[in-house]
Design a protein around this motif. Structure first.
Motif, PDB file in Angstrom:
ATOM      1  N   PHE A 177       0.837  -1.198   0.000  1.00 17.76           N
ATOM      2  CA  PHE A 177       0.000   0.000   0.000  1.00 17.76           C
ATOM      3  C   PHE A 177       0.876   1.253   0.000  1.00 17.76           C
ATOM      4  CE2 PHE A 177      -2.248   3.282   2.465  1.00 17.76           C
ATOM      5  CZ  PHE A 177      -3.325   3.479   1.625  1.00 17.76           C
ATOM      6  N   ILE A 178       1.857   1.281   0.912  1.00 20.06           N
ATOM      7  CA  ILE A 178       2.722   2.459   1.005  1.00 20.06           C
ATOM      8  C   ILE A 178       3.546   2.630  -0.271  1.00 20.06           C
ATOM      9  CG2 ILE A 178       4.737   3.404   2.215  1.00 20.06           C
ATOM     10  CD1 ILE A 178       3.633   2.222   4.761  1.00 20.06           C
ATOM     11  N   ASN A 179       4.156   1.546  -0.721  1.00 20.58           N
ATOM     12  CA  ASN A 179       5.013   1.633  -1.907  1.00 20.58           C
ATOM     13  C   ASN A 179       4.225   2.053  -3.142  1.00 20.58           C
ATOM     14  OD1 ASN A 179       7.312   0.970  -0.558  1.00 20.58           O
ATOM     15  ND2 ASN A 179       7.167  -1.224  -0.986  1.00 20.58           N
ATOM     16  N   MET A 180       2.989   1.571  -3.236  1.00 14.91           N
ATOM     17  CA  MET A 180       2.182   1.900  -4.410  1.00 14.91           C
ATOM     18  C   MET A 180       1.751   3.362  -4.386  1.00 14.91           C
ATOM     19  SD  MET A 180      -0.202  -1.374  -5.013  1.00 14.91           S
ATOM     20  CE  MET A 180       0.423  -2.884  -5.702  1.00 14.91           C
ATOM     21  N   SER A 181       1.342   3.852  -3.215  1.00  9.29           N
ATOM     22  CA  SER A 181       0.931   5.266  -3.147  1.00  9.29           C
ATOM     23  C   SER A 181       2.107   6.153  -3.526  1.00  9.29           C
ATOM     24  CB  SER A 181       0.458   5.664  -1.755  1.00  9.29           C
ATOM     25  OG  SER A 181       0.018   4.572  -1.046  1.00  9.29           O
ATOM     26  N   GLU A 182       3.281   5.783  -2.986  1.00  4.97           N
ATOM     27  CA  GLU A 182       4.475   6.576  -3.263  1.00  4.97           C
ATOM     28  C   GLU A 182       4.816   6.517  -4.749  1.00  4.97           C
ATOM     29  OE1 GLU A 182       7.980   6.709  -0.175  1.00  4.97           O
ATOM     30  OE2 GLU A 182       8.496   5.455  -1.894  1.00  4.97           O
ATOM     31  N   ALA A 183       4.766   5.308  -5.302  1.00  2.95           N
ATOM     32  CA  ALA A 183       5.098   5.127  -6.714  1.00  2.95           C
ATOM     33  C   ALA A 183       4.114   5.897  -7.586  1.00  2.95           C
ATOM     34  CB  ALA A 183       5.072   3.638  -7.065  1.00  2.95           C
ATOM     35  N   ALA A 184       2.840   5.880  -7.202  1.00  6.18           N
ATOM     36  CA  ALA A 184       1.831   6.593  -7.994  1.00  6.18           C
ATOM     37  C   ALA A 184       2.174   8.077  -8.064  1.00  6.18           C
ATOM     38  CB  ALA A 184       0.453   6.383  -7.383  1.00  6.18           C
ATOM     39  N   GLN A 185       2.577   8.645  -6.921  1.00 12.16           N
ATOM     40  CA  GLN A 185       2.959  10.070  -6.886  1.00 12.16           C
ATOM     41  C   GLN A 185       4.165  10.327  -7.778  1.00 12.16           C
ATOM     42  OE1 GLN A 185       3.793  11.483  -2.979  1.00 12.16           O
ATOM     43  NE2 GLN A 185       1.718  11.040  -2.241  1.00 12.16           N
ATOM     44  N   HIS A 186       5.203   9.518  -7.602  1.00  9.57           N
ATOM     45  CA  HIS A 186       6.435   9.728  -8.358  1.00  9.57           C
ATOM     46  C   HIS A 186       6.197   9.595  -9.848  1.00  9.57           C
ATOM     47  CE1 HIS A 186       9.230   8.698  -4.721  1.00  9.57           C
ATOM     48  NE2 HIS A 186       8.498   9.807  -4.562  1.00  9.57           N
ATOM     49  N   LEU A 187       5.388   8.597 -10.214  1.00  7.40           N
ATOM     50  CA  LEU A 187       5.145   8.365 -11.636  1.00  7.40           C
ATOM     51  C   LEU A 187       4.305   9.497 -12.217  1.00  7.40           C
ATOM     52  CD1 LEU A 187       4.584   4.512 -11.615  1.00  7.40           C
ATOM     53  CD2 LEU A 187       6.529   5.769 -12.538  1.00  7.40           C
ATOM     54  N   ALA A 188       3.334   9.970 -11.416  1.00  6.88           N
ATOM     55  CA  ALA A 188       2.498  11.079 -11.904  1.00  6.88           C
ATOM     56  C   ALA A 188       3.366  12.305 -12.157  1.00  6.88           C
ATOM     57  CB  ALA A 188       1.405  11.400 -10.878  1.00  6.88           C
ATOM     58  N   ARG A 189       4.318  12.559 -11.241  1.00  6.68           N
ATOM     59  CA  ARG A 189       5.211  13.702 -11.405  1.00  6.68           C
ATOM     60  C   ARG A 189       6.089  13.531 -12.651  1.00  6.68           C
ATOM     61  NH1 ARG A 189       8.585  14.642  -6.257  1.00  6.68           N
ATOM     62  NH2 ARG A 189       9.435  12.650  -6.945  1.00  6.68           N
ATOM     63  N   ALA A 190       6.592  12.293 -12.824  1.00  9.65           N
ATOM     64  CA  ALA A 190       7.475  12.035 -13.972  1.00  9.65           C
ATOM     65  C   ALA A 190       6.728  12.180 -15.293  1.00  9.65           C
ATOM     66  CB  ALA A 190       8.074  10.637 -13.851  1.00  9.65           C
ATOM     67  N   ARG A 191       5.419  11.848 -15.280  1.00 13.37           N
ATOM     68  CA  ARG A 191       4.647  11.920 -16.523  1.00 13.37           C
ATOM     69  C   ARG A 191       4.196  13.335 -16.836  1.00 13.37           C
ATOM     70  NH1 ARG A 191       0.257   7.131 -15.959  1.00 13.37           N
ATOM     71  NH2 ARG A 191       0.885   6.047 -17.863  1.00 13.37           N
ATOM     72  N   ASP A 192       4.334  14.230 -15.866  1.00 14.08           N
ATOM     73  CA  ASP A 192       3.834  15.596 -16.045  1.00 14.08           C
ATOM     74  C   ASP A 192       4.766  16.341 -17.012  1.00 14.08           C
ATOM     75  OD1 ASP A 192       2.888  18.110 -15.927  1.00 14.08           O
ATOM     76  OD2 ASP A 192       3.354  18.459 -13.812  1.00 14.08           O
ATOM     77  N   THR A 193       4.410  16.378 -18.275  1.00 13.79           N
ATOM     78  CA  THR A 193       5.291  16.955 -19.299  1.00 13.79           C
ATOM     79  C   THR A 193       5.262  18.471 -19.293  1.00 13.79           C
ATOM     80  OG1 THR A 193       3.485  16.593 -20.843  1.00 13.79           O
ATOM     81  CG2 THR A 193       5.326  15.029 -20.898  1.00 13.79           C
ATOM     82  N   THR A 194       4.328  19.040 -18.538  1.00 14.37           N
ATOM     83  CA  THR A 194       4.237  20.504 -18.546  1.00 14.37           C
ATOM     84  C   THR A 194       5.244  21.132 -17.586  1.00 14.37           C
ATOM     85  OG1 THR A 194       2.564  20.448 -16.828  1.00 14.37           O
ATOM     86  CG2 THR A 194       1.792  20.482 -19.116  1.00 14.37           C
ATOM     87  N   ALA A 195       5.814  20.310 -16.687  1.00 10.93           N
ATOM     88  CA  ALA A 195       6.752  20.869 -15.707  1.00 10.93           C
ATOM     89  C   ALA A 195       8.024  21.341 -16.415  1.00 10.93           C
ATOM     90  CB  ALA A 195       7.107  19.812 -14.667  1.00 10.93           C
ATOM     91  N   VAL A 196       8.500  22.485 -15.988  1.00  7.63           N
ATOM     92  CA  VAL A 196       9.720  23.047 -16.591  1.00  7.63           C
ATOM     93  C   VAL A 196      10.691  23.341 -15.468  1.00  7.63           C
ATOM     94  CG1 VAL A 196      10.659  24.872 -18.055  1.00  7.63           C
ATOM     95  CG2 VAL A 196       8.279  24.162 -18.322  1.00  7.63           C
ATOM     96  N   PHE A 197      11.978  23.124 -15.720  1.00  3.43           N
ATOM     97  CA  PHE A 197      12.956  23.385 -14.667  1.00  3.43           C
ATOM     98  C   PHE A 197      13.161  24.890 -14.501  1.00  3.43           C
ATOM     99  CE2 PHE A 197      17.417  24.145 -13.454  1.00  3.43           C
ATOM    100  CZ  PHE A 197      17.328  23.651 -12.168  1.00  3.43           C
ATOM    101  N   ARG A 198      12.978  25.341 -13.258  1.00  2.00           N
ATOM    102  CA  ARG A 198      13.227  26.757 -12.958  1.00  2.00           C
ATOM    103  C   ARG A 198      14.205  26.832 -11.802  1.00  2.00           C
ATOM    104  NH1 ARG A 198       7.949  27.246 -12.589  1.00  2.00           N
ATOM    105  NH2 ARG A 198       6.875  27.731 -14.521  1.00  2.00           N
ATOM    106  N   PRO A 199      15.416  27.355 -12.060  1.00  2.00           N
ATOM    107  CA  PRO A 199      16.363  27.480 -10.953  1.00  2.00           C
ATOM    108  C   PRO A 199      15.884  28.508  -9.944  1.00  2.00           C
ATOM    109  CG  PRO A 199      17.224  28.537 -12.929  1.00  2.00           C
ATOM    110  CD  PRO A 199      15.946  27.890 -13.336  1.00  2.00           C
ATOM    111  N   GLY A 200      16.156  28.247  -8.657  1.00  2.00           N
ATOM    112  CA  GLY A 200      15.759  29.185  -7.611  1.00  2.00           C
ATOM    113  C   GLY A 200      16.615  30.436  -7.665  1.00  2.00           C
ATOM    114  N   ARG A 201      16.153  31.484  -7.028  1.00  2.00           N
ATOM    115  CA  ARG A 201      16.925  32.714  -6.997  1.00  2.00           C
ATOM    116  C   ARG A 201      18.181  32.552  -6.155  1.00  2.00           C
ATOM    117  NH1 ARG A 201      13.963  37.574  -8.373  1.00  2.00           N
ATOM    118  NH2 ARG A 201      11.842  36.903  -8.850  1.00  2.00           N
ATOM    119  N   GLY A 202      19.239  33.230  -6.560  1.00  2.00           N
ATOM    120  CA  GLY A 202      20.462  33.305  -5.762  1.00  2.00           C
ATOM    121  C   GLY A 202      21.204  31.994  -5.633  1.00  2.00           C
ATOM    122  N   MET A 203      20.972  31.030  -6.530  1.00  4.10           N
ATOM    123  CA  MET A 203      21.714  29.776  -6.457  1.00  4.10           C
ATOM    124  C   MET A 203      23.038  29.912  -7.206  1.00  4.10           C
ATOM    125  SD  MET A 203      18.805  26.965  -7.204  1.00  4.10           S
ATOM    126  CE  MET A 203      19.038  25.499  -6.252  1.00  4.10           C
TER     127      MET A 203
END
Lengths: 317, 301
Positions: free
Chosen positions: A56-82
């Motif tokens: 149960f725990i591993n699947m919920s976690e995997a579902a989140q991670h996979l959903a994030r990985a599939r999200d093609t709209t996400a774009v890398f934005r560096p934080g300020r002052g890095m």
């Protein structure tokens, strides 16, 4: 007339056949010992419950991670002052988190070996009980009367314990296999079973089940007191996971300043086990996986050999 | 079956500073029931456990049919044993306890049901051991001892926890086993029971052999018959009989005299003019002799 004294008719003695294959009779006896008490199904249920919980725990976690990985709209934005170095690191991490094949393999590795943490603890304790029960319930007398060659008894038990470790692995893996297939089918992703890292995780999961059962058995042979052996086993297992690395980090920081100190943490069984099952290096200085196998086997053999030597001389009262 | 005897030779067991068994030698013959007697702590159980390879002797040897227990092939087909601390797992049924022993010895598991019938435990066969009474546990132990239809039986306090009916059943069982030519060695401290059951006895105290022989021999070895005499003038009678006898006064005023027979006492009484109110031969029993032989050696060590 002379009295004839007749010998009484000889009593009918039963003819008792010889059954069973000599080398396997003891294994069979040990399997019957295990299956005729409550321990096996209590441990079996516990193992299944923990596997279900971990799934149960591993699947919920995997579902989140996979959903994030599939999200093609996400774009890398560096934080300020890095700093540039920080930006590079953050970018690499972003790339990893959004690498769908990598995330799918990680998820499969976790899901298909679910319940490992408690599963290993349970097979270790079962391995311990197989020996210590004989002393706890004074069945050692009957056992050694039937087989005075005590070392043969120990090896019979050893085979039974390894079989039991395999069985526990098989059943819990069958459950997580079915659950995993359903999971990946539902979210429409490959189950990654064809990938070597996933296959490796499942194979080494089996190796871990067998080695922990062996270590528990070795401990039980060495420490015949049930409570003593079980407590020692729990400390080695849980203590190793919780505090094992910390101790070696402290030694590295305050006593001996060498990276080999961290590498040598592999002498702790629970660290050896983790080093063995991790597909990547567990930490930068970690020993290779086969050292983990050797360490686990080594401890089991040492405990078992001392135990056997003591056992041959022990008075059974 | 002459080769089914038990031989114990020079057996010694040293625990820290206690000689639990001290240079003990005796033999047990087939076809007879041999009682193994001794006060508490005399070393009976330790001796039996050494015969069965459960306890390592400090010195000495024990053999069954000329071989050490550890050298027997399939020992439970040769020797059946019941020991005090031979337990069973609390959560295992009686039948399964016997079956796992069958498995280890290569005996068909159906034999478990046979011996359960022999000991009258069939109806409780599927109950767990923790629900067994002491007598039932004892019967299960005897069933285990009979599994291999052994030629030799070694039983430590088998009557423990048995009711009178159970004790009689045990006595008949052991006698019939001995009549079939088997060797039966039984330890006990129930002396009256032993007198009914045993053909031979081995008496030990403080780890040492005190006496061995048939029951009759052992009783005779403790001196001649005892006479019970009742007279109003005991002092005169004792004086007349002289130093050859020992006399003790029984609670009700009678004299117990060892070392003189009926005619001698009668003649002496007539010479001193002492009236005789009673003159009986007192048969000595095993208990009597046992207490005399082990007197002062029964301390807890």
């Amino acid at each position: 007339m002379t009295a004839t004294i007749q010998a009484p008719p000889a009593a009918q003695r039963p003819v008792i056949a010889h059954v069973g294959i000599p080398g396997l009779r003891l294994v069979r006896s040990e399997i019957r010992k295990i299956t005729t008490t409550n321990a096996w199904w209590l441990f079996g249920i516990a193992s299944l419950v923990f596997t279900g919980f971990a799934l149960f725990i591993n699947m919920s976690e995997a579902a989140q991670h996979l959903a994030r990985a599939r999200d093609t709209t996400a774009v890398f934005r560096p934080g300020r002052g890095m700093s540039p170095a920080e930006i590079a690191a953050a970018k690499a991490e972003f790339a990893q988190l959004h690498d769908l094949p990598l995330q799918a393999v990680n998820a499969a590795g976790n899901i298909f070996t679910s319940g490992q943490f408690f599963g290993l603890l349970l097979v270790m304790l079962l391995g311990t009980l197989v020996i210590t029960n004989e002393f706890q319930y004074q069945t050692a007398t009957a056992t050694f009367l039937t087989t005075p060659q005590r070392t043969r008894v120990v090896f019979g038990k050893l085979l039974a314990v390894l079989g039991l470790g395999f069985l526990f692995w098989l059943v819990t893996r069958a459950v997580s296999f079915a659950a995993g297939l359903l999971f990946f089918h539902n979210i429409g992703l490959t189950n990654s079973l064809g990938e070597w890292p996933v296959q490796r995780a499942i194979i080494f999961n089996l190796v871990a089940y067998l080695l922990w059962a062996l270590l528990g058995f070795g401990l039980g042979t060495l420490i015949n007191s049930q409570i003593g052996a079980v407590v020692t086993a729990m400390i080695i297992y849980l203590g190793g996971f919780v505090g094992g690395m910390g101790v070696f980090n402290l030694i590295r920081s305050f006593l001996i300043h060498g990276d080999w100190v961290l590498t040598s943490a592999v002498v702790m069984p629970s660290i050896a086990s983790q080093v063995m099952v991790s597909p990547e290096k567990m930490y930068a200085e970690a020993a290779p996986w086969w050292v983990g196998v050797l360490v686990m086997t080594g401890w089991s053999l040492i405990a078992g050999a001392i135990g056997i030597a003591l056992n041959r001389r022990r008075d059974i009262t | 079956m002459a080769d089914d005897g038990i031989a114990v030779s020079g057996l010694t067991k040293l625990y820290k500073n206690v000689r639990a068994v001290d240079d003990l030698s005796f033999t047990v013959s087939p076809g007879r029931v041999t009682g193994f007697l001794g006060p508490n702590g005399a070393g009976k159980t330790t001796t039996l456990r050494m015969v069965l390879n459960l306890v390592r002797p400090t010195a000495g040897t024990t053999t069954i049919g000329g071989r050490r227990y550890a050298d027997l092939t399939d020992p439970i087909r040769k020797v059946g044993a019941l020991l005090e601390a031979s337990g069973a797992h609390r959560g295992r049924t009686g039948r399964n306890h016997l079956r796992m022993l069958c498995d280890a010895a290569g005996i068909p598991v159906s034999r478990a049901d046979d011996v359960l019938t022999t000991v009258g435990l069939t109806s409780a066969a599927d109950r767990k051991f923790k629900g067994y009474s002491l007598g039932m546990r004892q019967r299960l132990g005897i069933a285990a001892a009979l599994l291999g239809d052994p030629d030799v039986l070694i039983l430590d306090e088998p009557a423990n926890g048995l009711d009178p009916e159970g004790i009689r059943w045990m006595r008949d069982l052991l006698k019939s086993l001995a009549d079939e030519g088997r060797t039966v060695l039984v330890s006990s401290h129930l002396l009256s029971e032993m007198e009914l059951l045993a053909d031979d006895v081995v008496i030990i105290a403080a780890g040492k052999l005190v006496q061995q022989g048939t029951v009759a021999e052992v009783i005779d070895s403790a001196g001649g018959a005892q006479m019970l005499v009742r007279t109003p003038r005991p002092e005169a009678l004792i004086a007349e009989l002289g130093a050859a006898i020992t006399a003790t006064r029984v609670e009700d005023g009678a004299l117990r005299i060892v070392g003189a027979d009926g005619p001698t006492i009668g003649a002496a009484a007539m010479r001193v003019g002492a009236e005789i109110h009673e003159l009986t031969v007192e048969r000595r029993d095993l208990e009597n002799v046992f207490l005399q032989l082990t007197a002062g050696k029964a301390d807890i060590r």
